[in-house]
Write a protein that holds these residues in place. Structure first.
Motif, PDB file in Angstrom:
ATOM      1  N   UNK A   1       0.964  -1.275   0.017  1.00  0.00           N
ATOM      2  CA  UNK A   1       0.035   0.039  -0.191  1.00  0.00           C
ATOM      3  C   UNK A   1       0.732   1.522  -0.100  1.00  0.00           C
ATOM      4  N   UNK A   2       1.912   1.121   0.856  1.00  0.00           N
ATOM      5  CA  UNK A   2       2.918   2.579   1.293  1.00  0.00           C
ATOM      6  C   UNK A   2       3.271   1.845  -0.215  1.00  0.00           C
ATOM      7  N   UNK A   3       3.607   1.314  -1.663  1.00  0.00           N
ATOM      8  CA  UNK A   3       4.521   1.345  -2.462  1.00  0.00           C
ATOM      9  C   UNK A   3       3.259   2.455  -3.527  1.00  0.00           C
ATOM     10  N   UNK A   4       1.949   1.812  -3.464  1.00  0.00           N
ATOM     11  CA  UNK A   4       1.485   1.689  -4.569  1.00  0.00           C
ATOM     12  C   UNK A   4       0.819   3.628  -4.353  1.00  0.00           C
ATOM     13  N   UNK A   5       1.284   3.917  -3.017  1.00  0.00           N
ATOM     14  CA  UNK A   5       0.985   5.480  -2.711  1.00  0.00           C
ATOM     15  C   UNK A   5       1.026   6.270  -2.907  1.00  0.00           C
ATOM     16  N   UNK A   6       2.799   5.468  -3.095  1.00  0.00           N
ATOM     17  CA  UNK A   6       4.643   6.791  -3.408  1.00  0.00           C
ATOM     18  C   UNK A   6       3.648   6.766  -4.676  1.00  0.00           C
ATOM     19  N   UNK A   7       3.443   5.723  -5.805  1.00  0.00           N
ATOM     20  CA  UNK A   7       3.505   5.545  -7.020  1.00  0.00           C
ATOM     21  C   UNK A   7       2.301   6.783  -7.602  1.00  0.00           C
ATOM     22  N   UNK A   8       1.267   6.293  -6.996  1.00  0.00           N
ATOM     23  CA  UNK A   8      -0.760   7.413  -7.306  1.00  0.00           C
ATOM     24  C   UNK A   8      -0.706   8.263  -7.051  1.00  0.00           C
ATOM     25  N   UNK A   9       0.419   9.454  -6.228  1.00  0.00           N
ATOM     26  CA  UNK A   9       0.671  10.770  -5.679  1.00  0.00           C
ATOM     27  C   UNK A   9       1.862  11.673  -6.802  1.00  0.00           C
ATOM     28  N   UNK A  10       2.860  10.383  -7.319  1.00  0.00           N
ATOM     29  CA  UNK A  10       3.632  10.476  -7.403  1.00  0.00           C
ATOM     30  C   UNK A  10       3.422  11.245  -9.424  1.00  0.00           C
ATOM     31  N   UNK A  11       3.026   9.943  -9.573  1.00  0.00           N
ATOM     32  CA  UNK A  11       2.025  10.180 -11.162  1.00  0.00           C
ATOM     33  C   UNK A  11       0.974  12.111 -11.058  1.00  0.00           C
ATOM     34  N   UNK A  12       0.644  11.650 -10.089  1.00  0.00           N
ATOM     35  CA  UNK A  12      -1.036  12.375  -9.801  1.00  0.00           C
ATOM     36  C   UNK A  12       0.036  13.942 -10.245  1.00  0.00           C
ATOM     37  N   UNK A  13       0.355  14.521  -9.164  1.00  0.00           N
ATOM     38  CA  UNK A  13       1.319  15.491  -8.823  1.00  0.00           C
ATOM     39  C   UNK A  13       2.146  15.456 -10.446  1.00  0.00           C
ATOM     40  N   UNK A  14       2.323  14.711 -11.279  1.00  0.00           N
ATOM     41  CA  UNK A  14       2.589  14.956 -11.982  1.00  0.00           C
ATOM     42  C   UNK A  14       2.135  16.051 -13.880  1.00  0.00           C
ATOM     43  N   UNK A  15       0.605  14.855 -13.560  1.00  0.00           N
ATOM     44  CA  UNK A  15      -0.596  15.479 -14.445  1.00  0.00           C
ATOM     45  C   UNK A  15      -1.076  16.833 -13.712  1.00  0.00           C
ATOM     46  N   UNK A  16      -1.394  16.718 -12.706  1.00  0.00           N
ATOM     47  CA  UNK A  16      -1.835  17.933 -12.422  1.00  0.00           C
ATOM     48  C   UNK A  16      -0.880  19.324 -12.838  1.00  0.00           C
ATOM     49  N   UNK A  17       0.657  19.246 -12.950  1.00  0.00           N
ATOM     50  CA  UNK A  17       1.283  20.992 -13.384  1.00  0.00           C
ATOM     51  C   UNK A  17       0.760  20.790 -14.797  1.00  0.00           C
ATOM     52  N   UNK A  18       0.203  19.482 -15.279  1.00  0.00           N
ATOM     53  CA  UNK A  18      -0.677  20.199 -16.623  1.00  0.00           C
ATOM     54  C   UNK A  18      -1.614  20.218 -16.848  1.00  0.00           C
ATOM     55  N   UNK A  19      -2.058  19.826 -15.959  1.00  0.00           N
ATOM     56  CA  UNK A  19      -3.867  20.159 -15.673  1.00  0.00           C
ATOM     57  C   UNK A  19      -4.206  21.485 -15.217  1.00  0.00           C
ATOM     58  N   UNK A  20      -2.890  22.313 -14.580  1.00  0.00           N
ATOM     59  CA  UNK A  20      -3.572  23.052 -13.644  1.00  0.00           C
ATOM     60  C   UNK A  20      -3.104  24.245 -14.839  1.00  0.00           C
ATOM     61  N   UNK A  21      -2.017  24.304 -15.747  1.00  0.00           N
ATOM     62  CA  UNK A  21      -1.117  25.251 -16.537  1.00  0.00           C
ATOM     63  C   UNK A  21      -2.312  25.076 -17.582  1.00  0.00           C
ATOM     64  N   UNK A  22      -3.838  23.831 -18.184  1.00  0.00           N
ATOM     65  CA  UNK A  22      -4.178  24.374 -18.621  1.00  0.00           C
ATOM     66  C   UNK A  22      -6.338  24.468 -18.494  1.00  0.00           C
ATOM     67  N   UNK A  23      -5.919  24.339 -17.179  1.00  0.00           N
ATOM     68  CA  UNK A  23      -7.446  24.448 -16.022  1.00  0.00           C
ATOM     69  C   UNK A  23      -8.050  23.571 -17.179  1.00  0.00           C
TER      70      UNK A  23
END
Lengths: 490, 490
Positions: A96-118
């Motif tokens: 679970x710890x590893x799944x959390x770490x992967x999911x958070x890291x993946x989402x943060x990356x996508x979020x950077x684009x999502x925020x920029x493009x709203x």
């Protein structure tokens, strides 16, 4: 060595390892060339992995099983904090710890684009994964600690305060805001104030002045540095504090307030109880208490009439132009409804936090689907501040927190602001001539009082215990409301 | 995973931990406020302790017992280096390691006072303890590795060269010096040269120029920084090199040479084989090879007529004064008998090293008592350079090395200087127009040749193997002597 003494040694070693990681973290933001990022990520991961291994080692579990709680109060508090840290570290299964770490890291990356493009649709699926895994973790942690899932998250940032404590306090503030904000706006309109002279305010001169004021405020620079980074922060360790700042030649006030805010954090770290260094009880009491220490300097002390009257001629001399206390006040004590939390003034800021506090509880409870977040955000924002974000970039996409798995952190900003007001009110009662000292640029009477009533307690008291001890009252919005009323409606 | 693959993972983790320690080491010298020193010492000790624990863990010993040497040559070399590191880490009993650490640390502290007051008697007892423990360690390491005790020490800094290799080479150089030095002095006297214009050369301008020349020499600043420290050094990691320098407003040349020397070290680190990053075979080949890479830039390339003719107008423009190539040459290519190693010129420097090499072998063999060191030093120094140190501060107390337990390091300085000359001679044979490029300030043809013939080999070849491979000859003093003859007697 007793079992408890072995635990003390193990926690000391882990804390020392975390100090190394803290210096590397500062370096990554303040010094590291871009090309060092990949290797730094691995260095920090190895240190974190080793710290986790040391905490979850079989010998540590055996020592906890064999140890009895020490009789001395500070050692007993230390032992309780050790137990909680151990429960947290061992409660979650490794996958679970590893799944959390992967999911958070993946989402943060996508979020950077999502925020920029709203573009919320882009981040919806990864954020749903983050929320689901955070819910699963919170349930397990809550069960292990005997508290609700959300309180388990909140306590990971600030012990000694629960959602049940916070909810009525925030609700009362929301009601206060409904009348206070329009009144403050009306008063502002009726009293036009002089503007700050235009820049440029040379960066190097700003930096020198920031370091001077930070030092004068009480940060010991034989144990600290001031450097630059994209966002100001306070890092490092108690005997080696690293604060950072940024400079805008058009606006000297942002840098000054940034430096004094981080100075408050740094003073707290420098004055933690040295006898318990590297033990859980010797650390800061939590994020909300930490924020109270930055805000009591930046918002409570420095923005008083007294301090600004001291600051205005200092600025005038430094930058060789006419900067009046009135201009400083209009720049630093201005109320305005706005969409972005980090740019909000002290009166509207809690509304931003309150919205997030409500929504993240609903997300964690499963009462709000991620797909419904933008709508709930905009509706909630309008109910609190009467304006509606024109897009998600200025709405639910603005903050990194949820997108990298941080739930339970947001309330600590406003708990810190309210605690700062409660502490300042108590300090004013206790110290005659406090504002007279501010008028000479002297923050030392306040600092000594905070040393005795906050800093020296380390993590031996939880949030509400500490407030009761220092001010005679648990968390409540009265002092903060009185402060705002005096400053903006007086 | 095979046993070898598990070992690869374990060594990768240890190397990552050592990278963290390297950044902390840089920070301690370049950034840290004084008040952070105590905590930093403990942080570095915890990291070193963990690295040692990881290397000596039972699982690692089991994997070594189970592993077979890989067939692929680089992996085979890596495996051999792993085995040597493991033997070194496990050979010494823990109580000896701790006794060494305490004795070295104690002696170093006493030495600081002893040097200042030029009082050898003060340090005699602690240094005797250091020597005795170093002898004991060297015997154990030599037995574990199947080499002589002194060679075990030498190999801990530079593999692939022994005292038996070094002794005749140094002896030949000593003979060369007996005629070359007086001849160079006579020639200098007969040809008075213009002096550099007096300072001040502003620090900030020196620093900017140093960074510019360092970048032009080929250090990639997306993966590097240049900062200040009391003594210049090259630290950090291959993808995040940290070089430091110091500035004297009266003398621009010292800073330029310092920056270019460290640039040579940094270029080596940046061009190590990336496919073997964090594996023993992917590291630098040793201290002597490292020094050859700094000296081939600083001494061989930069002090050529060609490069100095490029540099003189750059300096003239930068500092708005008339700096001739002739003045640069007289400043940077001046021979002089002197007492202090770190201030010595390239012709007399090896004499300083040769003396230390002889004396430290005698100390390790038990043939020289610490009490007799000052006399042996002064006598040996006079035999080599014809002058006698007026006091021990300028004699056997000048260097920290022995007083903190470093034996076997000194020869690597001169091995590096000789290797640099051999490599430059080979590069000149291989690259047409090398000096013409230097004349345009272009070091890239040399750098590319070093990439291919030195850097990309990592630690896959020992000192003499690497030299044979790159130059066709093992270590010998001919190229170095020819270089000095051409420069100082030509």
């Amino acid at each position: 060595m007793t079992a408890y003494e072995r635990l003390r040694a193990a926690f000391g070693r882990i804390a020392t390892l975390n100090e190394a990681a803290a210096v590397l973290g500062w370096d990554a933001s303040a010094m590291m060339p871009d090309g060092g990022a990949e290797a730094r990520g691995e260095q920090v991961a190895v240190l974190a992995g080793l710290a986790h291994e040391l905490l979850t080692a079989p010998q540590v579990a055996e020592d906890f099983a064999a140890a009895t709680a020490p009789a001395a109060p500070w050692e007993a508090a230390n032992f309780a904090l050790m137990q909680e840290a151990h429960k947290r570290a061992t409660a979650l299964p490794q996958d679970l710890v590893e799944a959390v770490s992967r999911a958070n890291s993946h989402c943060e990356t996508i979020w950077r684009t999502a925020r920029q493009t709203s573009d919320f649709a882009l981040v919806q699926a990864p954020l749903t994964e983050v929320v689901n895994l955070a819910r699963e973790s919170a349930e397990i942690l809550g069960a292990a600690l005997g508290v609700s899932p959300y309180d388990a998250l909140l306590a990971s940032f600030q012990r000694g305060v629960t959602a049940a404590d916070v909810t009525p306090v925030f609700a009362e503030y929301a009601a206060f805001l409904q009348t206070a904000l329009p009144a403050a706006e009306a008063r502002q309109l009726a009293n036009p104030a002089p503007a700050m002279p235009p820049g440029p305010y040379p960066e190097a001169m700003q930096e020198t002045l920031c370091q001077h004021l930070s030092e004068a405020a009480g940060l010991d620079y034989t144990h600290a540095r001031l450097d630059r980074s994209a966002h100001p922060f306070c890092g490092g360790t108690p005997t080696d504090v690293r604060i950072t700042n940024r400079y805008d030649e058009a606006d000297v006030c942002a840098a000054l307030m940034g430096a004094l805010h981080e100075t408050g954090h740094g003073i707290y770290e420098q004055n933690l109880p040295a006898a318990y260094r590297r033990q859980p009880v010797g650390e800061a009491a939590g994020s909300a208490v930490h924020e109270s220490q930055s805000l009591i300097i930046e918002m409570q002390a420095v923005r008083t009439d007294a301090y600004l009257s001291y600051l205005a001629p200092v600025l005038s001399r430094t930058f060789a132009r006419d900067i009046s206390a009135a201009a400083l006040k209009s720049r630093l004590r201005h109320v305005e409804r706005s969409f972005i939390r980090v740019e909000a003034d002290e009166m509207t800021y809690p509304a931003h936090v309150l919205l997030r506090f409500r929504l993240e509880q609903a997300l964690m409870a499963g009462d709000l689907a991620v797909a419904d977040l933008p709508g709930a955000w905009n509706e909630g924002f309008h109910a609190l501040l009467g304006i509606t974000p024109p897009d998600d970039r200025r709405g639910c996409l603005q903050d990194i927190h949820w997108h990298c798995g941080l739930f339970g952190y947001f309330p600590t900003y406003t708990l810190g602001a309210m605690a700062a007001a409660q502490l300042m009110a108590a300090a004013r009662r206790a110290i005659p001539g406090l504002d007279a000292a501010f008028g000479k640029g002297d923050l030392s009477p306040l600092r000594f009082w905070l040393n005795e009533n906050v800093h020296h307690y380390g993590a031996s008291l939880g949030f509400n215990e500490l407030l009761c001890h220092a001010t005679g009252e648990a968390l409540n919005p009265k002092a903060f409301e009185a402060h705002l009323t005096a400053r903006y409606l007086g």
